[in-house]
Design a protein around this motif. Sequence first.
Motif, PDB file in Angstrom:
ATOM      1  N   HIS A  77       0.837  -1.201   0.000  1.00 14.51           N
ATOM      2  CA  HIS A  77       0.000   0.000   0.000  1.00 14.51           C
ATOM      3  C   HIS A  77       0.877   1.257   0.000  1.00 14.51           C
ATOM      4  O   HIS A  77       0.640   2.194  -0.768  1.00 14.51           O
ATOM      5  CB  HIS A  77      -0.907  -0.054   1.236  1.00 14.51           C
ATOM      6  CG  HIS A  77      -1.779   1.135   1.419  1.00 14.51           C
ATOM      7  ND1 HIS A  77      -2.694   1.543   0.468  1.00 14.51           N
ATOM      8  CD2 HIS A  77      -1.891   2.025   2.450  1.00 14.51           C
ATOM      9  CE1 HIS A  77      -3.327   2.624   0.899  1.00 14.51           C
ATOM     10  NE2 HIS A  77      -2.846   2.937   2.094  1.00 14.51           N
ATOM     11  N   ILE A 166     -13.158   1.081  -7.939  1.00 15.37           N
ATOM     12  CA  ILE A 166     -12.914   1.034  -6.482  1.00 15.37           C
ATOM     13  C   ILE A 166     -12.507  -0.369  -6.037  1.00 15.37           C
ATOM     14  O   ILE A 166     -11.823  -0.526  -5.035  1.00 15.37           O
ATOM     15  CB  ILE A 166     -14.091   1.593  -5.637  1.00 15.37           C
ATOM     16  CG1 ILE A 166     -15.334   0.719  -5.734  1.00 15.37           C
ATOM     17  CG2 ILE A 166     -14.392   3.041  -6.024  1.00 15.37           C
ATOM     18  CD1 ILE A 166     -16.437   1.156  -4.749  1.00 15.37           C
ATOM     19  N   LYS A 169      -8.765  -0.261  -6.885  1.00 13.81           N
ATOM     20  CA  LYS A 169      -8.047   0.731  -6.077  1.00 13.81           C
ATOM     21  C   LYS A 169      -7.957   0.332  -4.604  1.00 13.81           C
ATOM     22  O   LYS A 169      -6.926   0.550  -3.970  1.00 13.81           O
ATOM     23  CB  LYS A 169      -8.787   2.073  -6.214  1.00 13.81           C
ATOM     24  CG  LYS A 169      -8.221   3.229  -5.445  1.00 13.81           C
ATOM     25  CD  LYS A 169      -9.009   4.496  -5.747  1.00 13.81           C
ATOM     26  CE  LYS A 169      -8.477   5.680  -4.978  1.00 13.81           C
ATOM     27  NZ  LYS A 169      -9.152   6.932  -5.376  1.00 13.81           N
ATOM     28  N   THR A 170      -9.036  -0.213  -4.067  1.00 13.41           N
ATOM     29  CA  THR A 170      -9.107  -0.401  -2.615  1.00 13.41           C
ATOM     30  C   THR A 170      -9.566  -1.791  -2.196  1.00 13.41           C
ATOM     31  O   THR A 170      -8.913  -2.454  -1.391  1.00 13.41           O
ATOM     32  CB  THR A 170     -10.069   0.655  -2.013  1.00 13.41           C
ATOM     33  OG1 THR A 170      -9.606   1.942  -2.386  1.00 13.41           O
ATOM     34  CG2 THR A 170     -10.129   0.546  -0.505  1.00 13.41           C
ATOM     35  N   GLY A 203     -13.873  -3.461   1.911  1.00 12.42           N
ATOM     36  CA  GLY A 203     -13.069  -2.592   1.052  1.00 12.42           C
ATOM     37  C   GLY A 203     -13.927  -1.727   0.147  1.00 12.42           C
ATOM     38  O   GLY A 203     -13.638  -0.541  -0.052  1.00 12.42           O
ATOM     39  N   GLN A 207     -14.034   2.485   0.326  1.00 10.93           N
ATOM     40  CA  GLN A 207     -13.777   3.449  -0.746  1.00 10.93           C
ATOM     41  C   GLN A 207     -14.996   4.328  -1.023  1.00 10.93           C
ATOM     42  O   GLN A 207     -14.852   5.512  -1.309  1.00 10.93           O
ATOM     43  CB  GLN A 207     -13.327   2.722  -2.023  1.00 10.93           C
ATOM     44  CG  GLN A 207     -12.834   3.676  -3.108  1.00 10.93           C
ATOM     45  CD  GLN A 207     -11.727   4.608  -2.618  1.00 10.93           C
ATOM     46  OE1 GLN A 207     -10.763   4.172  -2.036  1.00 10.93           O
ATOM     47  NE2 GLN A 207     -11.886   5.910  -2.832  1.00 10.93           N
ATOM     48  N   ASP A 210     -14.903   6.949   1.526  1.00 11.67           N
ATOM     49  CA  ASP A 210     -13.859   7.915   1.141  1.00 11.67           C
ATOM     50  C   ASP A 210     -14.404   8.894   0.102  1.00 11.67           C
ATOM     51  O   ASP A 210     -14.150  10.101   0.181  1.00 11.67           O
ATOM     52  CB  ASP A 210     -12.676   7.167   0.508  1.00 11.67           C
ATOM     53  CG  ASP A 210     -11.436   7.213   1.386  1.00 11.67           C
ATOM     54  OD1 ASP A 210     -11.573   7.470   2.593  1.00 11.67           O
ATOM     55  OD2 ASP A 210     -10.329   6.986   0.861  1.00 11.67           O
ATOM     56  N   ASP A 211     -15.122   8.361  -0.859  1.00 12.50           N
ATOM     57  CA  ASP A 211     -15.649   9.198  -1.941  1.00 12.50           C
ATOM     58  C   ASP A 211     -16.753  10.130  -1.446  1.00 12.50           C
ATOM     59  O   ASP A 211     -16.907  11.244  -1.950  1.00 12.50           O
ATOM     60  CB  ASP A 211     -16.152   8.305  -3.084  1.00 12.50           C
ATOM     61  CG  ASP A 211     -15.011   7.548  -3.762  1.00 12.50           C
ATOM     62  OD1 ASP A 211     -13.840   7.980  -3.610  1.00 12.50           O
ATOM     63  OD2 ASP A 211     -15.264   6.533  -4.438  1.00 12.50           O
ATOM     64  N   ASP A 229     -12.423  15.437  -6.142  1.00  9.96           N
ATOM     65  CA  ASP A 229     -12.544  14.398  -7.166  1.00  9.96           C
ATOM     66  C   ASP A 229     -13.200  14.960  -8.426  1.00  9.96           C
ATOM     67  O   ASP A 229     -12.669  14.803  -9.528  1.00  9.96           O
ATOM     68  CB  ASP A 229     -13.360  13.203  -6.644  1.00  9.96           C
ATOM     69  CG  ASP A 229     -12.570  12.348  -5.658  1.00  9.96           C
ATOM     70  OD1 ASP A 229     -11.326  12.424  -5.690  1.00  9.96           O
ATOM     71  OD2 ASP A 229     -13.194  11.616  -4.872  1.00  9.96           O
ATOM     72  N   THR A 236     -17.595   9.960  -8.878  1.00  7.44           N
ATOM     73  CA  THR A 236     -17.737   8.898  -7.872  1.00  7.44           C
ATOM     74  C   THR A 236     -19.216   8.702  -7.555  1.00  7.44           C
ATOM     75  O   THR A 236     -20.086   9.356  -8.145  1.00  7.44           O
ATOM     76  CB  THR A 236     -16.928   9.239  -6.609  1.00  7.44           C
ATOM     77  OG1 THR A 236     -17.415  10.472  -6.070  1.00  7.44           O
ATOM     78  CG2 THR A 236     -15.439   9.365  -6.922  1.00  7.44           C
TER      79      THR A 236
END
Lengths: 321, 321
Positions: A77, A166, A169-170, A203, A207, A210-211, A229, A236
């Motif tokens: 990471h 996503i 990414k995550t 996960g 994300q 997060d978005d 973003d 997103t």
Amino acid sequence: MNAITFLSPVNEQIKLVEERMREQADFAHADLRAAMEHLIKAGGKRIRPSLGLLVGNMLAAPLEKLVTLGAAVELLHTATLVHDDLIDGALLRRGTPTLNARWSPPATVLTGDFIFARAAKLAAETDDLRLMNLFADTLSIIVNGELTQMFSARGLIDRDNYYKRIYAKTASLFEMTSHAAAMVSPANDEIIKCMREFGYQLGMAFQIVDDILDFTGDQTSVGKPLGSDLHNGLVTLPSIYFAESNPTDADILSLANGGWTNHDNMTRLVDNIRASDATRKAMQEAENYIDRAIACLGNIPQSAERDALENLAKYVVDRKI
Amino acid sequence: MNAITFLSPVNEQIKLVEERMREQADFAHADLRAAMEHLIKAGGKRIRPSLGLLVGNMLAAPLEKLVTLGAAVELLHTATLVHDDLIDGALLRRGTPTLNARWSPPATVLTGDFIFARAAKLAAETDDLRLMNLFADTLSIIVNGELTQMFSARGLIDRDNYYKRIYAKTASLFEMTSHAAAMVSPANDEIIKCMREFGYQLGMAFQIVDDILDFTGDQTSVGKPLGSDLHNGLVTLPSIYFAESNPTDADILSLANGGWTNHDNMTRLVDNIRASDATRKAMQEAENYIDRAIACLGNIPQSAERDALENLAKYVVDRKI
């Protein structure tokens, strides 16, 4: 609910993970050791190694393997962040100067490479070929996802594309961590499959939240301007919900034609999304992921570790940063 | 002696290696697949996978594992070149445009990362944990070597430093390849140790010859200006021999104080080194490495594969590019 609640059972073990991370630069050039130290000190909540430790402890996996796995995952990471910050020209991460803010691009590229190499070495040290394969696959998925995002047209809205992005990414790394921690335990195949699913659901939720925080978060804690973003042409989940409810909104329609480059219009769009129910809908979706994650724990006997894992899942949607 | 002599026994197998390399981008974004194709087409003599194939064939290792190993090693090498060319701003390699000549730095960084990931995946697919450990260690050694070189003062002369540098840069991967090819064969520990040593000696010689060709090579085939190492402040074995014979040469003395940045003086120094016996002495040293490499083959029964390996060793010092 705060980070301390779910992290306290593994606080001491996380120190072992950080020690293992630090050791990876022991034989390296002094400047590289200093860079590693800087990156470890600037580290975040260690949510990925915590996930691995909580899952592994719950399933009676040997601590040594969990520490090695946790260090491998966190270094993987870290290496992706080192290259991402260089690529984005980001000068701060979590309020601390990035490596590229202090070092030349060449040194930053190579430091990322070195950390990838040490992460791979740690993965190999778990002495588990399936884990090594998982690890290499996950790294490929993450990097291919970044390249796909880079090559894709910005500002276009596509829900399927969003979920793929996503995941790469995550969620892929959360999934791998939870899966691998179960794999090195004596758990049976069914439980291993459940824990893989747990990591995936967690996960994806992580994300999405997060978005959402990019729209609703406290600017100081998130560490970047609200709506960054969208200003970067990255659509997103909240934007997707808003677009679905407002298909004729001029700013939404402009996205496909590069409208995201117009700062004033995007500021207006960010405000409109914040004022709408789009972030609430996105949060509902994140909560659905968390509900599915918690359901995965259903056929595991009650224990303090299982409770901690449930707390971790709840924290993912309740967190403010 | 030319490349064809030592490569003909493995010509067909090298095609399998390239096919395996190509497959690594099968699932990836179209632009990434195109980049992989470009890099494979621009590939060199495939000396590393050839080494692995020749050693493995000689020791009756399964072809499938040798192809996987060869693809892993060549992709690892390719990934380091992709990042190196970006770092050096090189626009051509072997007469073909580099990736960074066509793509943005971010896309180039990520493509290198993707190729590292696929190399690690292939290493994991050999199903051999020792090999996986070797692979990760070698990647760490290579990258740490590059960083050490980057952080070190340019233009300083140190023979010990030189050997460490060429080990990290080149011999470590030759050593790993030969070692790993023997490891996946039914050979005993003594033979495995010999083949590791063979790869080490070969790799050291290979880099010394590369460094000599920087002074003596045909400019068109080497693909860079004569003496480019010295002009870049990189002191290699011919310069070290020259300095030992001419300790009071003004240009040599100037190196420690940044004299390598003076283009005219360095052109004069390159001419003086070429006119001296320094490159001959360096070549003698490379030949000593090759003699030691060939001696490693001493306790292996005569076979066409052993002859091919000996030819490969001789080619390393006889080659012109």
